[in-house]
Design an enzyme around this catalytic site. Structure first.
Site, PDB file in Angstrom:
ATOM      1  NE  ARG A  28      -4.188  -1.627   0.169  1.00 56.80           N
ATOM      2  CZ  ARG A  28      -5.339  -1.719   0.824  1.00 56.80           C
ATOM      3  NH1 ARG A  28      -5.700  -0.763   1.650  1.00 56.80           N
ATOM      4  NH2 ARG A  28      -6.140  -2.737   0.623  1.00 56.80           N
ATOM      5  NE  ARG A  32      -7.247   4.795   2.651  1.00 57.69           N
ATOM      6  CZ  ARG A  32      -8.065   3.913   3.223  1.00 57.69           C
ATOM      7  NH1 ARG A  32      -9.289   4.281   3.552  1.00 57.69           N
ATOM      8  NH2 ARG A  32      -7.653   2.703   3.488  1.00 57.69           N
ATOM      9  NE  ARG A  41      -9.558   9.149  -1.984  1.00 53.62           N
ATOM     10  CZ  ARG A  41      -9.770   8.835  -0.723  1.00 53.62           C
ATOM     11  NH1 ARG A  41      -9.838   7.570  -0.381  1.00 53.62           N
ATOM     12  NH2 ARG A  41      -9.895   9.752   0.192  1.00 53.62           N
ATOM     13  CG  ASP A  78      -8.899  -3.126  -4.608  1.00 50.35           C
ATOM     14  OD1 ASP A  78      -8.349  -2.524  -3.669  1.00 50.35           O
ATOM     15  OD2 ASP A  78      -9.676  -4.085  -4.435  1.00 50.35           O
ATOM     16  CE1 TYR A 155     -13.246  -7.569   1.046  1.00 50.52           C
ATOM     17  CE2 TYR A 155     -11.624  -9.172   0.299  1.00 50.52           C
ATOM     18  CZ  TYR A 155     -11.986  -8.142   1.137  1.00 50.52           C
ATOM     19  OH  TYR A 155     -11.099  -7.668   2.067  1.00 50.52           O
TER      20      TYR A 155
HETATM   21  O1  CP3 Z   1       0.105  -1.781  -2.423  1.00 52.60           O
HETATM   22  C1  CP3 Z   1      -0.200  -0.880  -3.250  1.00 52.60           C
HETATM   23  O2  CP3 Z   1       0.214   0.291  -3.160  1.00 52.60           O
HETATM   24  C2  CP3 Z   1      -1.014  -1.281  -4.466  1.00 52.60           C
HETATM   25  C3  CP3 Z   1      -2.402  -1.006  -4.413  1.00 52.60           C
HETATM   26  C4  CP3 Z   1      -3.369  -1.935  -3.688  1.00 52.60           C
HETATM   27  C5  CP3 Z   1      -4.621  -1.481  -3.238  1.00 52.60           C
HETATM   28  N1  CP3 Z   1      -5.334  -2.541  -2.778  1.00 52.60           N
HETATM   29  C6  CP3 Z   1      -5.088  -0.088  -3.270  1.00 52.60           C
HETATM   30  C7  CP3 Z   1      -6.187   0.313  -2.392  1.00 52.60           C
HETATM   31  C8  CP3 Z   1      -3.309  -3.301  -3.431  1.00 52.60           C
HETATM   32  C9  CP3 Z   1      -2.171  -4.290  -3.668  1.00 52.60           C
HETATM   33  C10 CP3 Z   1      -4.570  -3.674  -2.864  1.00 52.60           C
HETATM   34  C11 CP3 Z   1      -4.935  -5.057  -2.502  1.00 52.60           C
HETATM   35  C12 CP3 Z   1      -6.177  -5.318  -1.757  1.00 52.60           C
HETATM   36  N2  CP3 Z   1      -7.394  -4.753  -1.929  1.00 52.60           N
HETATM   37  C13 CP3 Z   1      -6.315  -6.326  -0.774  1.00 52.60           C
HETATM   38  C14 CP3 Z   1      -5.268  -7.304  -0.396  1.00 52.60           C
HETATM   39  C15 CP3 Z   1      -4.104  -6.672   0.246  1.00 52.60           C
HETATM   40  C16 CP3 Z   1      -4.154  -6.600   1.718  1.00 52.60           C
HETATM   41  O3  CP3 Z   1      -4.018  -5.479   2.216  1.00 52.60           O
HETATM   42  O4  CP3 Z   1      -4.219  -7.654   2.361  1.00 52.60           O
HETATM   43  C17 CP3 Z   1      -7.634  -6.305  -0.326  1.00 52.60           C
HETATM   44  C18 CP3 Z   1      -8.240  -7.195   0.747  1.00 52.60           C
HETATM   45  C19 CP3 Z   1      -8.317  -5.312  -1.063  1.00 52.60           C
HETATM   46  C20 CP3 Z   1      -9.755  -4.985  -1.003  1.00 52.60           C
HETATM   47  C21 CP3 Z   1      -9.943  -3.597  -0.534  1.00 52.60           C
HETATM   48  N3  CP3 Z   1      -9.559  -2.486  -1.252  1.00 52.60           N
HETATM   49  C22 CP3 Z   1     -10.519  -3.160   0.675  1.00 52.60           C
HETATM   50  C23 CP3 Z   1     -11.056  -4.077   1.765  1.00 52.60           C
HETATM   51  C24 CP3 Z   1     -10.470  -1.763   0.652  1.00 52.60           C
HETATM   52  C25 CP3 Z   1     -11.016  -0.806   1.676  1.00 52.60           C
HETATM   53  C26 CP3 Z   1     -10.032  -0.761   2.786  1.00 52.60           C
HETATM   54  C27 CP3 Z   1      -9.970   0.579   3.456  1.00 52.60           C
HETATM   55  O5  CP3 Z   1      -9.020   0.694   4.238  1.00 52.60           O
HETATM   56  O6  CP3 Z   1     -10.793   1.468   3.207  1.00 52.60           O
HETATM   57  C28 CP3 Z   1      -9.832  -1.361  -0.544  1.00 52.60           C
HETATM   58  C29 CP3 Z   1      -9.575   0.021  -0.979  1.00 52.60           C
HETATM   59  C30 CP3 Z   1      -8.182   0.388  -1.354  1.00 52.60           C
HETATM   60  N4  CP3 Z   1      -7.369  -0.356  -2.174  1.00 52.60           N
HETATM   61  C31 CP3 Z   1      -7.510   1.585  -1.028  1.00 52.60           C
HETATM   62  C32 CP3 Z   1      -6.257   1.555  -1.678  1.00 52.60           C
HETATM   63  C33 CP3 Z   1      -5.195   2.617  -1.687  1.00 52.60           C
HETATM   64  C34 CP3 Z   1      -8.082   2.710  -0.188  1.00 52.60           C
HETATM   65  C35 CP3 Z   1      -9.137   3.359  -0.999  1.00 52.60           C
HETATM   66  C36 CP3 Z   1      -9.186   4.856  -0.858  1.00 52.60           C
HETATM   67  O7  CP3 Z   1      -8.315   5.552  -1.428  1.00 52.60           O
HETATM   68  O8  CP3 Z   1     -10.128   5.319  -0.205  1.00 52.60           O
END
Ligand code: CP3
Length: 357
Positions: A28, A32, A41, A78, A155
Site C-alpha cells: 500500500r 491514503r 484521488r 485493487d 468478497y
Molecule cells: O500496495 C499498493 O500500493 C497497491 C495497491 C493496492 C490497493 N489494494 C489499493 C487500495 C493493493 C495491492 C490492494 C490489494 C487489496 N485490496 C487487498 C489485499 C491486500 C491486503 O491489504 O491484504 C484487499 C483485501 C483489497 C480490497 C480492498 N480495497 C478493501 C477491503 C479496501 C477498503 C479498505 C480501506 O481501508 O478502506 C480497498 C480500498 C483500497 N485499495 C484503497 C487503496 C489505496 C483505499 C481506498 C481509498 O483511497 O479510499
C-alpha cells in the site's frame, strides 16, 4: 520491452541472488497516508475512477518513488477489479469499504460467472501497466498483483468485507462442490489476468491472500493454497528472457510456510506474527522471504523505528533472499516522514548483511 533495469536488487533478492543491500518497498505504498495521493484521488472523483484511469493510476503509482528511495513500484489497482469485471458491480462507499451489487450465493450465480478477457474488460489495468513501465523507464521493477482466489471469493460471496464469513463458510461446509466451482472460475480469471499483466510489462507478481488464515488447516490447503498452487503452476515465469518472480502472501500464514514454499513459488510474504529467523530456518533455502515489520511500528518515533528495522534485519540475518517490507499494508494515519525513516534505516543498516564473512 527490453529496458535494462537500473536497479534490480528487488528481483535479485527474490531469486536469492547477491545484492549490495536489502531491497525495500511497502505494501500500500501508494495510498491514503500520502497527501499527494489524497489530492489525486479527489481529482479522480472516487477510488474506482482512480483505478479506472491509467494516467492517474500511473501518477499515484509513481508518487511514493518520488519521495523515497524504494526498490520496486507496485501497480496501483485493487484485487476486486477482477470480480467487478465478472459483472458483480463493485463500489466503495466512503468509510465503508467495498460493496458488490450482486453477491454470488447460489449455483445459478456461480455458473453465470464469465471469465473476463483482460485486454477487454480489464484493459484499463493493462494500459496502466504499459504506461507505468514507460514512465518508470527502468528505474525499478514493476510488481503486478492479484488477490488469491479464496480471498477474492470471500468478497464475492459476502458482498463486501465480513467479520464472520457466514455466507462463504456456509457454502464451504454445505456445498464444497459449489465453492470448488466458484474457485475454479476465479482461478481461471486470475490466471488470465496475471498473465496479461506480465505481457503488458509486470516484472514480478504478488498474490495477496488476506483471508486464508480464517480457514482450518485442512480447508486452507483445499480452498486457499490449492488455487494458489494452480496459479504458480500456470503462470509464465519468464518473459522476454527475464525471470518473473512470484510471491505468495497469506496474512497469518505462519503455520503454513512449508506448504506454501512447496508450491514452487519464488518468495513468501511474512507478516509480523511470525519470527523471520524461524521462517528462514523452515523454508529459507527454497524461497525468498518478504517482510515483516509490524506496520504499527510506524506510529512510533523515528529513533524507535530505526531500532525495530535493525531487529528485522538481524532476525533474517546475513545472506541472500530477504526483501524488506511491512508485515501488511501501511496504515492511512502514518506520518510520511516515519515511512521515510524506515526506508532510510533499511538503506543504511542493511549493507552489513550482504558483505562476505
Ligand atoms: O500496495 C499498493 O500500493 C497497491 C495497491 C493496492 C490497493 N489494494 C489499493 C487500495 C493493493 C495491492 C490492494 C490489494 C487489496 N485490496 C487487498 C489485499 C491486500 C491486503 O491489504 O491484504 C484487499 C483485501 C483489497 C480490497 C480492498 N480495497 C478493501 C477491503 C479496501 C477498503 C479498505 C480501506 O481501508 O478502506 C480497498 C480500498 C483500497 N485499495 C484503497 C487503496 C489505496 C483505499 C481506498 C481509498 O483511497 O479510499
Amino acid at each position: 520491452m527490453t529496458v535494462q533495469l537500473k536497479n534490480d536488487r528487488f528481483l535479485r533478492a527474490l531469486l536469492r541472488e547477491p545484492v549490495d543491500r536489502t531491497p525495500v518497498w511497502m505494501m500500500r505504498q501508494a495510498g491514503r497516508y500520502l497527501p499527494e495521493y489524497r489530492a489525486t484521488r479527489a481529482r479522480a472523483g472516487s477510488f474506482m475512477k482512480l483505478c479506472g484511469n491509467p494516467e492517474l493510476a500511473c501518477e499515484v503509482t509513481l508518487q511514493p518513488l518520488a519521495r523515497y528511495p524504494l526498490d520496486a513500484a507496485i501497480l496501483f489497482s485493487d484485487i476486486l477489479t477482477v470480480p467487478d469485471a465478472m459483472g458483480l458491480g463493485l463500489s466503495f462507499e466512503a468509510g465503508e469499504g467495498p460493496k458488490f451489487a450482486s453477491p454470488v450465493r447460489n449455483e445459478a450465480a456461480v455458473r453465470a460467472l464469465p471469465i473476463p478477457d483482460p485486454e477487454v474488460e480489464l484493459r484499463y489495468v493493462m494500459d496502466a501497466v504499459r504506461l507505468i513501465r514507460r514512465e518508470l523507464d527502468g528505474r525499478v521493477p514493476l510488481i503486478g498483483f492479484s488477490g488469491s482466489p479464496w480471498t477474492v471469493a470471500t468478497y464475492m460471496v459476502e458482498g463486501g468485507s465480513s467479520k464472520t464469513y457466514a455466507h462463504i463458510k456456509a457454502m464451504l461446509y454445505d456445498r464444497p462442490d459449489l465453492l470448488e466451482e466458484l474457485l475454479d472460475r476465479v482461478t481461471r480469471a486470475t490466471l488470465a489476468y496475471l498473465s496479461a499483466q506480465v505481457s503488458a510489462g509486470a516484472q514480478a507478481l504478488m498474490v495477496f491472500d488476506t483471508w486464508g488464515s480464517v480457514l482450518t488447516p485442512a480447508a486452507y490447503k483445499a480452498f486457499s493454497l490449492g488455487p494458489m498452487r494452480r496459479l504458480v503452476e500456470g503462470l509464465p515465469r519468464e518473459h522476454n528472457g527475464q525471470r518473473i518472480p512470484l510471491v505468495l502472501f497469506t496474512k497469518g500464514g505462519g503455520p503454513w510456510l512449508e506448504a506454501m514454499a512447496d508450491t514452487g513459488c519464488d518468495g513468501l510474504g511474512v507478516d509480523w506474527t511470525t519470527d523471520l529467523a524461524d521462517a528462514r530456518a523452515r523454508v529459507g533455502d527454497r524461497v525468498a522471504l518478504q517482510g515483516n515489520l509490524d506496520p504499527s511500528v510506524l506510529y512510533a518515533r523515528p529513533e524507535i523505528i530505526r531500532e525495530r528495522v535493525a531487529e528485522v534485519l538481524e532476525s533474517f540475518g546475513k545472506g541472500n533472499g530477504h526483501v524488506f517490507n511491512l508485515g501488511h499494508g501501511i496504515h492511512p494515519e502514518v506520518d510520511p516522514e516515519h515511512a521515510g525513516a524506515m526506508i532510510r534505516a533499511v538503506t543504511e543498516l542493511s549493507p552489513a548483511y550482504h558483505q562476505p564473512d
